[in-house]
Design a protein around this motif. Structure first.
Motif, PDB file in Angstrom:
ATOM      1  N   SER A   1       0.800  -1.226   0.000  1.00 50.68           N
ATOM      2  CA  SER A   1       0.000   0.000   0.000  1.00 50.68           C
ATOM      3  C   SER A   1       0.831   1.273   0.000  1.00 50.68           C
ATOM      4  O   SER A   1       0.369   2.314   0.491  1.00 50.68           O
ATOM      5  CB  SER A   1      -0.993   0.029   1.176  1.00 50.68           C
ATOM      6  OG  SER A   1      -1.982  -0.939   1.014  1.00 50.68           O
ATOM      7  N   GLY A   2       2.044   1.225  -0.531  1.00 49.96           N
ATOM      8  CA  GLY A   2       2.757   2.460  -0.798  1.00 49.96           C
ATOM      9  C   GLY A   2       1.960   3.280  -1.803  1.00 49.96           C
ATOM     10  O   GLY A   2       1.213   2.718  -2.617  1.00 49.96           O
TER      11      GLY A   2
ATOM     12  N   CYS B   1      -4.331  -5.365   0.714  1.00 51.64           N
ATOM     13  CA  CYS B   1      -3.373  -4.435   1.309  1.00 51.64           C
ATOM     14  C   CYS B   1      -2.780  -5.010   2.583  1.00 51.64           C
ATOM     15  O   CYS B   1      -3.505  -5.335   3.532  1.00 51.64           O
ATOM     16  CB  CYS B   1      -4.058  -3.103   1.617  1.00 51.64           C
ATOM     17  SG  CYS B   1      -4.822  -2.330   0.179  1.00 51.64           S
TER      18      CYS B   1
ATOM     19  N   PRO C   1      -0.169  -3.317   4.775  1.00 57.50           N
ATOM     20  CA  PRO C   1       0.710  -2.171   5.017  1.00 57.50           C
ATOM     21  C   PRO C   1       1.787  -2.489   6.044  1.00 57.50           C
ATOM     22  O   PRO C   1       1.564  -3.276   6.977  1.00 57.50           O
ATOM     23  CB  PRO C   1      -0.259  -1.100   5.529  1.00 57.50           C
ATOM     24  CG  PRO C   1      -1.370  -1.875   6.158  1.00 57.50           C
ATOM     25  CD  PRO C   1      -1.527  -3.098   5.308  1.00 57.50           C
TER      26      PRO C   1
ATOM     27  N   GLN D   1       1.207   3.892   4.764  1.00 61.26           N
ATOM     28  CA  GLN D   1       0.564   2.737   4.136  1.00 61.26           C
ATOM     29  C   GLN D   1      -0.701   2.277   4.867  1.00 61.26           C
ATOM     30  O   GLN D   1      -1.646   1.781   4.244  1.00 61.26           O
ATOM     31  CB  GLN D   1       1.580   1.594   4.025  1.00 61.26           C
ATOM     32  CG  GLN D   1       2.768   1.952   3.161  1.00 61.26           C
ATOM     33  CD  GLN D   1       3.971   1.049   3.359  1.00 61.26           C
ATOM     34  OE1 GLN D   1       3.868  -0.019   3.973  1.00 61.26           O
ATOM     35  NE2 GLN D   1       5.129   1.478   2.859  1.00 61.26           N
TER      36      GLN D   1
END
Length: 491
Positions: free
Chosen positions: A386-387, A403, A405, A410
């Motif tokens: 999730s950058g 996702c 993170p 993120q």
């Protein structure tokens, strides 16, 4: 800028006979460098003179893998220059070294950058600096050079960063320990109904702010300082983050939303009948054999897995993800960087059943051409850290996400993917093989239709934003005119 102002600026520029000189300086991390290189190319395509500053470490890698400097030779006056990144030459630059870098940059980078700006010819009309580097505002004020800050994070995360002092004052952070991590956070306007404790940036999990609060304060202070810059550039678009942008604009009066930058760059290159370039991701060597492997797979049958350029996994985390992928029975393309596993790791550490499952349905590479992979017809989902760059690339490609993170912005991005944009699933804090297996099957098979429609709609809006007349397209034009006016006022 009004039409009369634009015409006046054009006449004055003709008299000046020299394009404005913009210096662009990113934080020397791959995600920041990539997006600001895209901005640099957009500005150069518009006729501005651009000097791009990079660390020696990163600059030495650019020609090695993607020959990035060569692609800018079509722009007269475009120049790459280097300034130190504050770390020793032999520093591995892996893991979570950001704070160490930021401290070193104050000592080593700031004076070197100031000297460069004083001596550079022609003189600088505008600095576009990474928004996390607040000392650029000090240099700009001293040298009387306007500074536009570029925040490479999402608007939603920027707003959370801005509200951190209020969260501290209300006792809503730090979070962690034995408390309910799913409690709603109430002090971030626009997110009161869905932002939980576990969705806050990772550094908000400090157990004791007096002892561990440096990171929290750093991000909050730098974000609030951005409001004093001449303007703020965000790599986003109005249809994606409009509601939160309305809150941000109460604190940052001049904002240019010009993203998604990689899609915007494609548009501008196409307008000028130039071949769309490969990704500017030139700090690592790309293994293009994965494209040949994808060519042999069925439509939307592959989940692409990548956790970015910095995140490190423990051996246990790696195995849990791997078991989950193999048990899902879904085909997968997985980027496993050589430096991504913390501690010793070798082929002898891989259980036989994982090797066999990967040979049957998977493909591993050290690094992949991510934009091209996400655009490939065989890819149906993306398991990501999730950058923000990865999130935008997935949005533009219309690929739903899972996702997981790891740190910084993120966690906020992943919550928006799942709860606001409805284009994926959030796996934060719960990584084991059973969760991975279930979410991969949900995304790729069981609940796929729930996400595909939303993902395709958002992809359409993203592409419209960077097309002629779109919000980001027009905002970029306004940014360029703003920079030209700076140059004229200085002359």
């Amino acid at each position: 800028m009004s039409d009369p102002e634009a015409k006046c600026a054009a006449r004055l520029m003709e008299d000046k006979k020299q394009p404005p000189h913009v210096v662009i300086f990113p934080l020397p991390l791959q995600g920041h460098v990539n997006s600001m290189l895209q901005l640099a190319e957009l500005l150069a395509l518009s006729g501005l003179k651009v000097t791009f500053l990079n660390s020696p470490h990163n600059h030495n890698h650019l020609p090695q893998f993607a020959d990035v400097p060569a692609r800018f030779t079509k722009f007269p006056g475009f120049e790459f220059r280097t300034v130190p990144d504050g770390l020793a030459d032999d520093h591995p630059r892996t893991g979570r070294f950001l704070l160490e870098m930021l401290d070193g940059m104050i000592v080593k980078t700031k004076p070197s950058l100031r000297d460069l700006l004083v001596d550079i010819n022609p003189s600088v009309d505008c600095i576009i600096g990474d928004g996390i580097l607040g000392y650029l505002l000090d240099i700009g004020e001293e040298l009387e050079i306007p500074v536009i800050q570029f925040r490479t994070i999402s608007a939603c995360c920027l707003w959370v960063y801005y509200r951190i002092p209020d969260l501290i004052g209300a006792g809503e952070i730090p979070v962690g320990g034995n408390e309910d991590m799913d409690r709603l956070i109430k002090m971030v306007e626009g997110m009161e109904n869905f932002l939980r404790g576990r969705d806050l940036p990772s550094f908000c999990r400090a157990k004791n702010l007096e002892v561990e609060g440096t990171r929290v304060q750093t991000f909050a202070q730098e974000t609030r300082r951005s409001a004093t810059a001449h303007a703020l550039i965000l790599n986003t678009f109005e249809d994606l983050e409009g509601p939160i942008l309305s809150h941000i604009r109460t604190k940052f009066p001049k904002i240019y939303t010009i993203g998604p930058l990689h899609a915007h760059l494609r548009t501008k290159l196409s307008e000028k009948n130039l071949v769309s370039s490969d990704s500017l991701n030139g700090i690592r060597e790309v293994d293009r054999s994965c494209i040949s492997w994808l060519d042999q797979q069925a439509m939307h049958s592959v989940v692409y897995v990548s956790f970015g350029s910095i995140a490190g996994l423990t051996r246990e985390q790696l195995l849990e993800v791997w078991y989950g992928l193999v048990k899902s029975k879904v085909r997968f393309l997985w980027v496993v960087r050589p430096d991504s596993v913390l501690g010793h790791w070798g082929d002898e550490d891989v259980p036989v059943e994982l090797m066999e499952g990967t040979e049957e349905r998977g493909y591993l590479v050290d690094w992949a051409p991510q934009e091209e992979v996400l655009d490939h017809w065989a890819v149906g989902g993306f398991l990501t850290h999730s950058g923000w760059n990865s999130t935008l690339e997935s949005v533009v490609a219309g690929v739903p996400m899972i996702c997981w993170p790891q740190f910084a912005d993120q966690h906020v991005n992943s919550r928006y993917v799942s709860e606001v944009w409805k284009i994926g699933l959030d796996m934060k804090d719960f990584c084991d093989r059973h969760v991975v297996e279930k979410l991969v099957n949900d995304l790729m098979e069981e609940k796929r239709e729930e996400f595909v429609g939303s993902a395709r709609t958002m992809a359409k809006l993203a592409k419209e934003s960077v097309s002629f007349g779109g919000s980001s397209y027009c905002n970029l034009d306004s940014l360029i005119e703003d920079i030209k006016l700076m140059s004229l006022k200085k002359s």
